[in-house]
Write a protein that holds these residues in place. Sequence first.
Motif, PDB file in Angstrom:
ATOM      1  N   ILE A 258       8.986 -15.338   9.181  1.00  0.00           N
ATOM      2  CA  ILE A 258       9.142 -15.642  10.604  1.00  0.00           C
ATOM      3  C   ILE A 258       8.010 -16.576  11.002  1.00  0.00           C
ATOM      4  O   ILE A 258       6.832 -16.232  10.843  1.00  0.00           O
ATOM      5  CB  ILE A 258       9.099 -14.360  11.454  1.00  0.00           C
ATOM      6  CG1 ILE A 258      10.184 -13.383  10.996  1.00  0.00           C
ATOM      7  CG2 ILE A 258       9.249 -14.695  12.938  1.00  0.00           C
ATOM      8  CD1 ILE A 258       9.946 -11.949  11.459  1.00  0.00           C
ATOM      9  N   LEU A 259       8.359 -17.740  11.487  1.00  0.00           N
ATOM     10  CA  LEU A 259       7.358 -18.732  11.887  1.00  0.00           C
ATOM     11  C   LEU A 259       7.214 -18.762  13.396  1.00  0.00           C
ATOM     12  O   LEU A 259       8.204 -18.951  14.114  1.00  0.00           O
ATOM     13  CB  LEU A 259       7.756 -20.119  11.380  1.00  0.00           C
ATOM     14  CG  LEU A 259       6.901 -21.297  11.863  1.00  0.00           C
ATOM     15  CD1 LEU A 259       5.467 -21.170  11.382  1.00  0.00           C
ATOM     16  CD2 LEU A 259       7.509 -22.622  11.414  1.00  0.00           C
ATOM     17  N   VAL A 260       5.996 -18.572  13.882  1.00  0.00           N
ATOM     18  CA  VAL A 260       5.702 -18.687  15.310  1.00  0.00           C
ATOM     19  C   VAL A 260       5.307 -20.130  15.600  1.00  0.00           C
ATOM     20  O   VAL A 260       4.308 -20.634  15.081  1.00  0.00           O
ATOM     21  CB  VAL A 260       4.560 -17.744  15.730  1.00  0.00           C
ATOM     22  CG1 VAL A 260       4.267 -17.906  17.217  1.00  0.00           C
ATOM     23  CG2 VAL A 260       4.921 -16.310  15.418  1.00  0.00           C
ATOM     24  N   ALA A 261       6.111 -20.800  16.427  1.00  0.00           N
ATOM     25  CA  ALA A 261       5.864 -22.216  16.709  1.00  0.00           C
ATOM     26  C   ALA A 261       6.148 -22.525  18.172  1.00  0.00           C
ATOM     27  O   ALA A 261       6.925 -23.415  18.504  1.00  0.00           O
ATOM     28  CB  ALA A 261       6.726 -23.083  15.802  1.00  0.00           C
ATOM     29  N   VAL A 262       5.498 -21.762  19.053  1.00  0.00           N
ATOM     30  CA  VAL A 262       5.722 -21.962  20.488  1.00  0.00           C
ATOM     31  C   VAL A 262       4.658 -22.851  21.116  1.00  0.00           C
ATOM     32  O   VAL A 262       4.693 -23.099  22.320  1.00  0.00           O
ATOM     33  CB  VAL A 262       5.778 -20.609  21.242  1.00  0.00           C
ATOM     34  CG1 VAL A 262       6.926 -19.767  20.741  1.00  0.00           C
ATOM     35  CG2 VAL A 262       4.460 -19.850  21.116  1.00  0.00           C
ATOM     36  N   GLY A 263       3.720 -23.344  20.318  1.00  0.00           N
ATOM     37  CA  GLY A 263       2.710 -24.242  20.855  1.00  0.00           C
ATOM     38  C   GLY A 263       1.317 -23.921  20.351  1.00  0.00           C
ATOM     39  O   GLY A 263       1.105 -22.946  19.612  1.00  0.00           O
ATOM     40  N   ARG A 264       0.367 -24.758  20.748  1.00  0.00           N
ATOM     41  CA  ARG A 264      -1.035 -24.583  20.384  1.00  0.00           C
ATOM     42  C   ARG A 264      -1.898 -24.691  21.636  1.00  0.00           C
ATOM     43  O   ARG A 264      -1.521 -25.366  22.600  1.00  0.00           O
ATOM     44  CB  ARG A 264      -1.458 -25.626  19.347  1.00  0.00           C
ATOM     45  CG  ARG A 264      -0.787 -25.415  18.000  1.00  0.00           C
ATOM     46  CD  ARG A 264      -1.059 -26.549  17.029  1.00  0.00           C
ATOM     47  NE  ARG A 264      -2.461 -26.629  16.624  1.00  0.00           N
ATOM     48  CZ  ARG A 264      -3.030 -25.881  15.675  1.00  0.00           C
ATOM     49  NH1 ARG A 264      -2.295 -24.964  15.028  1.00  0.00           N
ATOM     50  NH2 ARG A 264      -4.298 -26.035  15.341  1.00  0.00           N
ATOM     51  N   LYS A 265      -3.037 -24.012  21.611  1.00  0.00           N
ATOM     52  CA  LYS A 265      -3.924 -24.004  22.770  1.00  0.00           C
ATOM     53  C   LYS A 265      -5.339 -24.384  22.336  1.00  0.00           C
ATOM     54  O   LYS A 265      -5.708 -24.214  21.167  1.00  0.00           O
ATOM     55  CB  LYS A 265      -3.929 -22.620  23.414  1.00  0.00           C
ATOM     56  CG  LYS A 265      -4.477 -21.511  22.513  1.00  0.00           C
ATOM     57  CD  LYS A 265      -4.445 -20.164  23.213  1.00  0.00           C
ATOM     58  CE  LYS A 265      -5.017 -19.062  22.294  1.00  0.00           C
ATOM     59  NZ  LYS A 265      -5.008 -17.736  22.947  1.00  0.00           N
TER      60      LYS A 265
END
Length: 452
Positions: A258-265
């Motif tokens: 499962i890849l989490v790819a909702v953004g970077r901060k």
Amino acid sequence: MKKYDAVIIGFGKGGKTLAGDMAGRGLKVAVVEKSDKMYGGTCINVGCIPTKYLILEAAKNRYKNFTSFVQYKDEYKKIIENKISLISSFRKKNFDNLDSKENIDIITGEGSFLDANTIEVKNKEGIFQISGDKIFINTGAETVYPPIKGLKESKYVYDSERIMELKELPKKLVIIGGGYIGLEYAGMYKNFGSQVVVLEGSPVFMLREDKEIAEEIKKVMTSRGIDIELGVKVLEIDGHNVIFQRDGKSETIEADAILVAVGRKPNTANLKLENAGVKINERGAVVVDDRLHTSQENIWALGDVHGGLQFTYTSLDDYRIVRSELFDNGEYTLKDRKIVPYTVFIEPQFSRVGMTEEEARKNGYEVKTAKMNAASPRMKISGENEGVLKVVVDGKTNKILGASLFIAQSGEIINTIALAMKANINYQLLRDGIYTHPTVTEIFNDLFGGIK
């Protein structure tokens, strides 16, 4: 306590370039980097270089006629090993480039502020302090983990950095997030041989892009077997199960990864910026002015850490802003960065600069447009016929307002359009240009010739 003319926290593009420049001018510089796996910054180690290498290698699988998943797995493992070796060589080169300079000290350890001039460093040897007349924050960005139940507990969950270390190809990959990062990984792992499902919360695909272009991208990606689910809300991760809601109903997908790819901060959490009086905004980004000064006059921020566009080339441009102030006439500032192209490395590549048609109309322009399919001699020769191109022009001035290119090698030719926009030339110059044949660039003759 050792004193420096400048302390740079983070070994990213802007910081490392600034360090080399300052050292070359006789200034004593310290570069503090938390991890010996990050010399050179995000782009070289976990960002654009490794991902684009993997994307290119994965694309070759389409022509290898594999008949079993085992063949895909073996090829994947070999490519990951090659990636590790490649990035190690890049990392060493970046380290050596600075370490070889007499006026630079590379300090491996986690840096944080004690005050506006003093940095505390923690590493394997212990805790010590250094000071700098000028301090530059260049710590980059980190993955955003949404508040999903079970997300951080599941051993099947990866971010965009950790999944590139995975040596076992997942048979089924579920990607949470349909933004640029998620789409690049979707295309990459589909070519590697995985079954790929993208779960995107928005009901609109690629919300910020031209609707016609976005629809074409979705059509092409779907035709290649990528399952793109829009308007869904991920509720829970239960081991290798992803539980999500659509139209009020709960559904479950099993995944091998499962890849989490909702953004970077912005990566600011452990810098203790409050000790130096450095302000951050509600998103955790360092607040800067047009010269990249923070709320402390002797402290600057470069790259992703101050928010905005997260590209290695804008980090390099941040260096130019600092260089202009410290060593030139100071005329170049953040205000001058108006035209920035970008590319999403899907297949074919999607590139954009400037406004979409909808944005131009909302801004009151008298808009003219042209749109065409990816039809040119070069495309026919290479068999890369998918895609669509669209340009937006000011009908009163004939200046180019924007372009969206979904076409093979668009990452190369978008820069020509961006340069034309920056030079403020009329679109006819590209329309009537004499281009080598057969090349991708010559498609400008037909594309801009269609302006009505």
